[in-house]
Design a protein around this motif. Structure first.
Motif, short mmCIF file in Angstrom:
data_model
loop_
_atom_site.label_atom_id
_atom_site.label_comp_id
_atom_site.label_asym_id
_atom_site.label_seq_id
_atom_site.Cartn_x
_atom_site.Cartn_y
_atom_site.Cartn_z
N THR A 175 0.83 -1.21 0.00
CA THR A 175 0.00 0.00 0.00
C THR A 175 0.87 1.26 0.00
O THR A 175 2.05 1.23 0.40
CB THR A 175 -0.91 0.04 1.24
OG1 THR A 175 -0.09 0.14 2.42
CG2 THR A 175 -1.77 -1.21 1.31
N LYS A 176 0.27 2.38 -0.42
CA LYS A 176 0.99 3.65 -0.40
C LYS A 176 1.35 4.06 1.02
O LYS A 176 2.38 4.68 1.26
CB LYS A 176 0.12 4.73 -1.07
CG LYS A 176 -0.04 4.56 -2.57
CD LYS A 176 -0.85 5.70 -3.16
CE LYS A 176 -0.99 5.54 -4.68
NZ LYS A 176 -1.78 6.65 -5.27
N THR A 177 0.47 3.71 1.97
CA THR A 177 0.73 4.06 3.36
C THR A 177 2.03 3.45 3.86
O THR A 177 2.76 4.06 4.65
CB THR A 177 -0.43 3.58 4.26
OG1 THR A 177 -1.65 4.17 3.79
CG2 THR A 177 -0.21 3.96 5.71
N SER A 178 2.34 2.24 3.40
CA SER A 178 3.52 1.53 3.89
C SER A 178 4.82 2.24 3.53
O SER A 178 5.86 2.00 4.15
CB SER A 178 3.55 0.11 3.35
OG SER A 178 3.82 0.08 1.96
N ARG A 179 4.77 3.14 2.54
CA ARG A 179 6.00 3.84 2.15
C ARG A 179 6.52 4.71 3.29
O ARG A 179 7.71 5.04 3.34
CB ARG A 179 5.77 4.68 0.91
CG ARG A 179 4.84 5.87 1.10
CD ARG A 179 4.57 6.62 -0.19
NE ARG A 179 5.80 7.18 -0.74
CZ ARG A 179 5.84 7.91 -1.85
NH1 ARG A 179 4.73 8.13 -2.53
NH2 ARG A 179 6.97 8.41 -2.28
N LEU A 180 5.64 5.06 4.24
CA LEU A 180 6.06 5.85 5.40
C LEU A 180 7.05 5.08 6.27
O LEU A 180 7.78 5.68 7.06
CB LEU A 180 4.83 6.26 6.23
CG LEU A 180 3.79 7.13 5.52
CD1 LEU A 180 2.58 7.35 6.43
CD2 LEU A 180 4.41 8.46 5.10
N LEU A 181 7.05 3.76 6.14
CA LEU A 181 7.95 2.92 6.94
C LEU A 181 9.33 2.76 6.31
O LEU A 181 10.23 2.21 6.95
CB LEU A 181 7.32 1.53 7.14
CG LEU A 181 6.03 1.47 7.94
CD1 LEU A 181 5.51 0.04 7.97
CD2 LEU A 181 6.25 1.99 9.35
N ILE A 182 9.49 3.21 5.07
CA ILE A 182 10.76 2.98 4.38
C ILE A 182 11.95 3.59 5.14
O ILE A 182 12.96 2.90 5.33
CB ILE A 182 10.70 3.50 2.93
CG1 ILE A 182 9.71 2.66 2.11
CG2 ILE A 182 12.09 3.46 2.29
CD1 ILE A 182 9.53 3.13 0.68
N PRO A 183 11.88 4.85 5.59
CA PRO A 183 13.03 5.40 6.34
C PRO A 183 13.35 4.59 7.59
O PRO A 183 14.53 4.34 7.89
CB PRO A 183 12.58 6.83 6.68
CG PRO A 183 11.58 7.15 5.62
CD PRO A 183 10.85 5.87 5.36
N TRP A 184 12.32 4.19 8.33
CA TRP A 184 12.53 3.37 9.53
C TRP A 184 13.16 2.04 9.16
O TRP A 184 14.12 1.59 9.80
CB TRP A 184 11.19 3.14 10.23
CG TRP A 184 11.28 2.08 11.30
CD1 TRP A 184 11.67 2.25 12.60
CD2 TRP A 184 11.01 0.68 11.15
NE1 TRP A 184 11.66 1.05 13.27
CE2 TRP A 184 11.26 0.06 12.40
CE3 TRP A 184 10.58 -0.11 10.08
CZ2 TRP A 184 11.09 -1.30 12.61
CZ3 TRP A 184 10.42 -1.47 10.28
CH2 TRP A 184 10.67 -2.06 11.53
N TYR A 185 12.64 1.40 8.13
CA TYR A 185 13.14 0.10 7.70
C TYR A 185 14.60 0.20 7.26
O TYR A 185 15.44 -0.62 7.64
CB TYR A 185 12.28 -0.42 6.54
CG TYR A 185 12.61 -1.81 6.09
CD1 TYR A 185 11.97 -2.91 6.65
CD2 TYR A 185 13.57 -2.04 5.10
CE1 TYR A 185 12.28 -4.20 6.24
CE2 TYR A 185 13.88 -3.33 4.70
CZ TYR A 185 13.23 -4.40 5.27
OH TYR A 185 13.55 -5.68 4.87
N SER A 186 14.90 1.22 6.49
CA SER A 186 16.25 1.42 5.99
C SER A 186 17.23 1.65 7.14
O SER A 186 18.34 1.09 7.14
CB SER A 186 16.28 2.61 5.03
OG SER A 186 17.58 2.87 4.59
#
Length: 279
Positions: free
Chosen positions: A43-54
């Motif tokens: 989902t588009k919402t999940s892109r908010l987690l990319i910085p945390w994941y990285s």
């Protein structure tokens, strides 16, 4: 669940708690739970987690094909390609190269009874390949198991030049394939979902077993899939971390010097050589 397993490793939870963790892992191993997680990561919402994941997994964003802000979802970032030229492929004809960026978790010979040992558990080659097994001279052959962590690049490349002789899909569960899963769960490599590719190459048949894992939504072939592959060509990818098993026939072969448990490998690096061709 990944957080629980990480906590287990860091705190050295006593033996009694291992039984609870095994039970909890069993309850969360069904494909529907992985699909649920997978649906959110797209989902588009999940892109908010990319910085945390990285940041959490110390991913080298400079290697990614696109800027982090260009990825549409967490799954899109996870299945990212790399910039061209970052993974040079060993050109030597007789080399077997790594199909993935990964850590070696097991390596050795296939026993004469067609079995291998992984973290104290014995697996028959037939268990790993299921009914899809192609007759081959695997007795006394070689195997290597490569674990992809959440931090790794998850595109899969051909370890040899040749053609795809057959593919097979074996449905299954989604147990973790990290140290905890391989050691404490019962034969996860034969119980998890698997996508198998048989490659005919200059020195025989190579079985490439792609094993699904906890939170792995799917294992997919790159489209369009070419049946003839050059060494280093991309042909599949994981959606979240997992494992690759390479099974080689009993031909004159040697793993490269210094390669062993815990070794880090990258796409295109030589894992070993068919030695009969080195003279």
């Amino acid at each position: 669940m990944q957080f629980i397993l990480t906590t287990y490793r860091r705190l050295a939870i006593p033996m009694k708690s291992q039984h609870f963790l095994r039970l909890l892992t069993e309850l969360t191993s069904y494909k529907w739970s992985s699909r649920l997680i997978g649906s959110f990561t797209k989902t588009k919402t999940s892109r908010l987690l990319i910085p945390w994941y990285s940041k959490t997994y110390a991913i080298c964003n400079e290697e990614a094909e696109k800027p982090v802000s260009a990825y549409r979802s967490l799954n899109d970032f996870f299945t990212r390609r790399l910039k061209s030229g970052l993974r040079p492929v060993d050109p030597y004809t007789a080399s077997l190269v790594s199909p993935v960026d990964a850590t070696v978790t097991e390596i050795g010979r296939i026993h004469d009874n067609l079995s291998i040992r992984v973290k104290g558990q014995e697996y028959k080659v037939g268990e790993l390949l299921g009914r899809s097994i192609i007759p081959g001279n695997f007795n006394g052959g070689f195997f290597i198991i490569l674990y992809l962590s959440p931090a790794d690049y998850h595109r899969i490349h051909s370890p040899v030049s040749g053609f795809i002789r057959e593919t097979a899909h074996i449905p299954g569960k989604a147990y973790p394939v990290n140290e905890f899963g391989l050691k404490h769960m019962r034969k996860v490599l034969k119980r998890n979902e698997r996508l198998i590719t048989y490659m005919q190459h200059r020195y025989g048949i190579l079985s490439i077993v792609k094993v699904g894992a906890m939170n792995v939504c799917s294992i997919k072939y790159t489209e369009p899939l070419s049946l003839r592959l050059n060494k280093g060509d991309e042909f599949a990818y994981f959606e979240f971390g997992s494992t690759i098993i390479l099974l080689m026939e009993n031909e004159p072969f040697e793993f490269r010097s210094g390669l062993g448990l815990g070794s880090r490998v990258r796409v295109g690096e030589p894992l070993g050589y068919w030695v009969a061709q080195m003279n």
